[in-house]
Design an enzyme around this catalytic site. Structure first.
Site, PDB file in Angstrom:
ATOM      1  N   GLU A 283      29.667 -30.686 -15.525  1.00  0.00           N
ATOM      2  CA  GLU A 283      29.521 -31.897 -16.525  1.00  0.00           C
ATOM      3  C   GLU A 283      28.886 -31.686 -18.003  1.00  0.00           C
ATOM      4  OE1 GLU A 283      28.864 -35.433 -14.246  1.00  0.00           O
ATOM      5  OE2 GLU A 283      31.173 -35.592 -13.130  1.00  0.00           O
ATOM      6  N   HIS A 304      27.298 -12.321   3.745  1.00  0.00           N
ATOM      7  CA  HIS A 304      28.689 -11.673   4.393  1.00  0.00           C
ATOM      8  C   HIS A 304      29.627 -12.340   3.808  1.00  0.00           C
ATOM      9  CE1 HIS A 304      25.340  -9.981   7.481  1.00  0.00           C
ATOM     10  NE2 HIS A 304      24.634 -10.948   7.102  1.00  0.00           N
ATOM     11  N   LYS A 418      42.078 -38.830 -12.873  1.00  0.00           N
ATOM     12  CA  LYS A 418      42.074 -40.716 -13.502  1.00  0.00           C
ATOM     13  C   LYS A 418      43.434 -41.001 -13.377  1.00  0.00           C
ATOM     14  CE  LYS A 418      37.204 -40.746 -12.629  1.00  0.00           C
ATOM     15  NZ  LYS A 418      36.681 -41.445 -12.848  1.00  0.00           N
TER      16      LYS A 418
END
Ligand code: PA5
Length: 444
Positions: A283, A304, A418
């Site tokens: 951010e 792995h 949003k």
């Protein structure tokens, strides 16, 4: 306090010539001046800089609320998202021993919108005494607000309105937002998130400190560790200021077109420190088409899986190892008469030593594979070292952001999803966008 964090950059050096490092050092020196003079973009969000000192004044109130929550709850649910939950979770997971009993179970809600999780959480709360710490700076964020609506209803049904109010603590803005309004109307105990501290920099405010203390972790040494890092961070010298050193390496690597950083921890209890770090760096830096993409792995588990890509994939990444150099968890490889598993060569070795050699081997293998890497070595995983580590990263990202030429303290990009979500959910005021999006989706 002895050295809590050490940076080893030996595996970076072959990828960076001295001129590149000198140029990076100059840029980070300029960034440090900007930070110290409070003259950069977002300077009204520099409240985090002095929190390790200033938060001490508020400790008694935080501790007393935490003690009350601890003594009255089987479960404490921290309701928040992003900067309003990751700091607490990072510290709690790092410092509360796995499988710990004693004190309330700490659970999280409002950090996504998955209904199955919330349904399962409600079922899990049957027959158990519950408290909530609902955390939102804006007081209007959809995810925690939705979860809080559901959990508040459960609390009021179970304890009555007055009983529920005694079990809910709200951490929010001093005067603005829906959460502040509800808290004042219902008489919840409240803690304030200062105006000049952004969510991802708020771990040393009650946003982080209250749940951390409620989990039984000593918050005074956490702040002391952060304060000692703050002292080191005054030096314009990579040899004395670890945040400067780290920011300088990142800057030089970014200039050398290394656009992805993988933070690789070798301790599963640090997984949420890496999640918190991802938010802090993502951010703060990722804007205006710039920034290093922060990725994280948990080793040796991820050796792995992601290990293949890191060793052999596209060479646009660099790696930062996060390692407890003082690991003394006393477990050793036992003897086995038959040696069927072929592990007798490790008989008597400590797991800490095996893990250390896995880290060293990985660092050299990845260097040989073309991945510059540095390591952040912690002198133990304690409240003080974790406090120092989080503050170390906060300063480093401020320096890195200024060197990139962005405002490290805003996050304009998080609004776009949003707006679309509100439009698609028919929130009043979003009709025009809703129509446009439905056309793009091909639905009505
Ligand atoms: O760093 C940030 O500002 C964000 O991640 C916020 O912390 C997050 O969106 C939650 O916001 P709020 O505390 O207002 O609910």
């Amino acid at each position: 306090m002895s050295e809590m964090i050490r940076i080893d950059d030996a595996n970076c050096r072959q990828f960076l010539d001295q001129a590149a490092l000198d140029a990076a050092q100059q840029r980070i020196s300029a960034s440090l001046r900007t930070l110290q003079e409070r003259s950069g973009p977002g300077s009204d969000f520099l409240g985090w800089v002095d929190l390790p000192i200033e938060a001490r004044d508020n400790l008694a109130a935080v501790q007393s609320a935490a003690d009350r929550l601890r003594s009255s709850s089987d479960v404490l649910i921290v309701v928040g998202i992003g900067g309003s939950y990751l700091g607490a979770r990072a510290v709690i997971d790092a410092l509360r021993p796995p499988f710990a009993s004693g004190g309330p179970e700490i659970l999280y809600a409002g950090h996504h919108i998955d209904g199955r999780y919330l349904r399962a959480l409600l079922d899990h709360l049957e027959g158990r005494d519950v408290s909530l710490n609902v955390i939102s700076k804006s007081g209007t964020t959809t995810e925690p607000a939705l979860a809080f609506r559901v959990l508040r209803r459960l609390m009021e049904k179970r304890y009555g309105k007055t009983g529920a109010a005694k079990r809910i603590v709200a951490t929010t803005d001093a005067s603005r937002g829906a959460l502040r309004k509800v808290a004042d109307e219902e008489g919840y105990e409240t803690f304030v998130i200062p105006d000049d501290v952004g969510g991802r920099f708020s771990v040393f405010t009650p946003v982080g400190l209250l749940p951390i203390a409620a989990a039984g972790i000593d918050i005074a040494p956490l702040l002391e560790g952060a304060a000692s890092m703050r002292t080191l961070n005054a030096h314009a010298d990579p040899a004395r200021n670890p945040s400067f050193h780290y920011a300088m390496l990142r800057d030089a690597l970014y200039t050398a077109e290394r656009y992805i950083e993988v933070l690789a921890s070798f301790h599963p209890q640090l997984q949420y420190v890496t999640e918190w770090w991802k938010q802090l760096f993502g951010e703060s830096e990722g804007k205006e088409g710039k920034g290093i993409f922060p990725a994280a792995v948990s080793n040796t588990t991820d050796l792995h899986s992601m290990g293949q890509y890191i060793q052999d994939g596209r060479r646009s990444l660099f790696e930062t190892f996060l390692f407890d150099a003082a690991d003394d968890a006393a477990i050793h490889v036992p003897s086995a008469e038959d040696d069927t598993d072929g592990l007798n060569y490790l008989e008597g070795s400590s797991f800490a030593d095996i893990n250390r050699n896995a880290m060293r081997g990985t660092a050299l293998a990845h260097r040989a594979g073309g991945v510059p890497n540095a390591s952040i070595e912690l002198n133990g995983i304690t409240p003080a070292t974790i406090g120092a580590l989080l503050y170390f990263f906060e300063t480093a990202v401020a320096l890195s952001g200024y060197a990139l030429g962005v405002n490290p303290f805003d996050q304009p990009g998080v609004e776009e999803y949003k707006r679309n979500m509100f439009a698609l959910l028919n929130k009043p005021g979003y009709e025009e966008r809703g129509a446009m999006l439905r056309e793009q989706l091909g639905t009505r």
